[in-house]
Design an enzyme around this catalytic site. Sequence first.
Site, PDB file in Angstrom:
ATOM      1  N   GLU A 112       0.834  -1.204   0.000  1.00 42.27           N
ATOM      2  CA  GLU A 112       0.000   0.000   0.000  1.00 42.27           C
ATOM      3  C   GLU A 112       0.872   1.258   0.000  1.00 42.27           C
ATOM      4  O   GLU A 112       1.841   1.346   0.743  1.00 42.27           O
ATOM      5  CB  GLU A 112      -0.891   0.002   1.244  1.00 42.27           C
ATOM      6  CG  GLU A 112      -1.786   1.225   1.378  1.00 42.27           C
ATOM      7  CD  GLU A 112      -2.518   1.269   2.709  1.00 42.27           C
ATOM      8  OE1 GLU A 112      -3.403   2.128   2.857  1.00 42.27           O
ATOM      9  OE2 GLU A 112      -2.203   0.460   3.603  1.00 42.27           O
ATOM     10  N   LYS A 158      -9.821   1.776  -3.144  1.00 42.60           N
ATOM     11  CA  LYS A 158     -10.266   1.267  -1.845  1.00 42.60           C
ATOM     12  C   LYS A 158     -11.674   1.756  -1.532  1.00 42.60           C
ATOM     13  O   LYS A 158     -11.976   2.950  -1.660  1.00 42.60           O
ATOM     14  CB  LYS A 158      -9.290   1.727  -0.753  1.00 42.60           C
ATOM     15  CG  LYS A 158      -9.571   1.138   0.625  1.00 42.60           C
ATOM     16  CD  LYS A 158      -8.548   1.647   1.626  1.00 42.60           C
ATOM     17  CE  LYS A 158      -8.788   1.049   3.003  1.00 42.60           C
ATOM     18  NZ  LYS A 158      -7.863   1.600   4.014  1.00 42.60           N
ATOM     19  N   CYS A 163      -5.322  -2.531   2.707  1.00 39.80           N
ATOM     20  CA  CYS A 163      -5.223  -2.384   4.154  1.00 39.80           C
ATOM     21  C   CYS A 163      -6.323  -3.177   4.845  1.00 39.80           C
ATOM     22  O   CYS A 163      -6.600  -4.316   4.494  1.00 39.80           O
ATOM     23  CB  CYS A 163      -5.245  -0.906   4.527  1.00 39.80           C
ATOM     24  SG  CYS A 163      -4.724  -0.581   6.235  1.00 39.80           S
TER      25      CYS A 163
END
Length: 510
Positions: free
Chosen positions: A274, A334, A386
């Site tokens: 990430e 995301k 994440c």
Amino acid sequence: MAASRVDVAARLRGLLGWGRWLALPLGSLLALAFAPGAQYLLAFACTAALFVLWHDASPREAAWRGFLFTVGTFLAGTYWLYHSIHLVGQAPVWVALLLMLGLVAIMGVYTAIVGYVGARWAPARGALRWLFLLPALWVLSEWFRGWFLSGFPWLALGYSQLATPLRGFAPLLGVYGVSLAVAVTAGALAALLLGERRDRIVAAVIVLCVWGTGTALTRIEWTLPRGAPIRAALVQGAVPQSMKWAADQRAHTMQLYADMMVPHLGADVIVWPESAIPALEANVRPYLGQMSALANESGSSLLMGLLRRDAATGSYYNSVAAWALDQPVQWYDKRRLVPFGEFFPVPQAVREWLRLMNLPYSDFQPGRADPAPLRAAGETFAPTVCYEDAYGSEQLGLVRQSSLLVNVTNDAWFGDSTAPHQHLDISRMRALESGRAMLRATNDGVTALIGHDGSLLGTLPQFQPGVLTGEVQPRTGLTPYVRFGNWPVLAVLWVGLAVIAVSSRRSSRR
């Protein structure tokens, strides 16, 4: 035998007088059931102890005991929130404590409600209370806190059972199905302590059925191999969070990742973590072009976590970019954002106090609700960024279209704490639920290759630069959980509670 039972009951009554004071340390002990402690027996023992503490308690007292129990669990299990908010995020101490204790208190409220409802409306004793009602209410509270007010699905009981036969329920019913099996086992322990002879017999039979079924389920291959294994290389730069966003560190970080990748060119897929490069994608496009060209020329696909800005809307996204052979770049944005990390649900006047250093732009926007999988190395990948892999049911649309999972994350926020290990087990559960291997690339650990059964195929040491290489097998087919999500286990719980409620009302009328 009868005399010994009387002695046990007397001792229990004495302990229950201290119930409110016992709840907090017992809840704290439950945190050791999760990684890295992984003392999975504590999941049964501590939950059973709470069920016992609820015995004969008034609704108000049961609520207090449930509240303190879960406060203890989350204080011990998520203490790392203070580290990420204050030490890494550089928020004032009082802000870090307020946010951490606020979250812990909210988690405690959910269990307080379970305790109150169980004491107010459930039968005072008996197999029905210990083996269904309390376990059902517990699992419903886990599910509810997993999505309500953005949700925080951390420390669900099911995550403690990756090393036991109860993991067999994961491909069938997901992590909440495993939690239910844990809670039923805990209820059986409570029944053995508190119940009559008939209750104890029923408890023993149900536990044997639950564990026997779990064991049998572990032997079922829900998905099938597709094609040949692919060779993967996962790059872990281990750039300290305190240095990551320093302006004079960017060139070093870019060179570090390039140097680490080059010896592994030729792998089918190479994955960077990430926000691997501490810059917006638009500001490093020449560099990204060089990296993707190197990968393309060597026959490798490249997946990379990046921050990007949409030129048309001005919105910022935390994303994964994929460069496959002779294809334009693909993007996954995301969807599940971190409150106070990627967006700030507070007035503008206090934002400067709360803004965390590793997301230095404006609020991020969530990606589209129905993204396409990423195509790379001839396979389809279901990506997560994440901690959004903690929201398993939200990823099922992507998983159904994919043969592999990939997670890019940066757990450097949490330092040398239990958080990265807990997060690794969450990723393992997603692989087990879906019957698909996962490629998990992190900034500083725990980078891992995870098998379709949740097993660890390889890991890298934390806080050390390195590249994890290995083979993963693409899979085809859908587990029952991927087909139906949480609905089967929720339907069983809701219908069961409804039937019991109707029956109890009719009995009271008679």
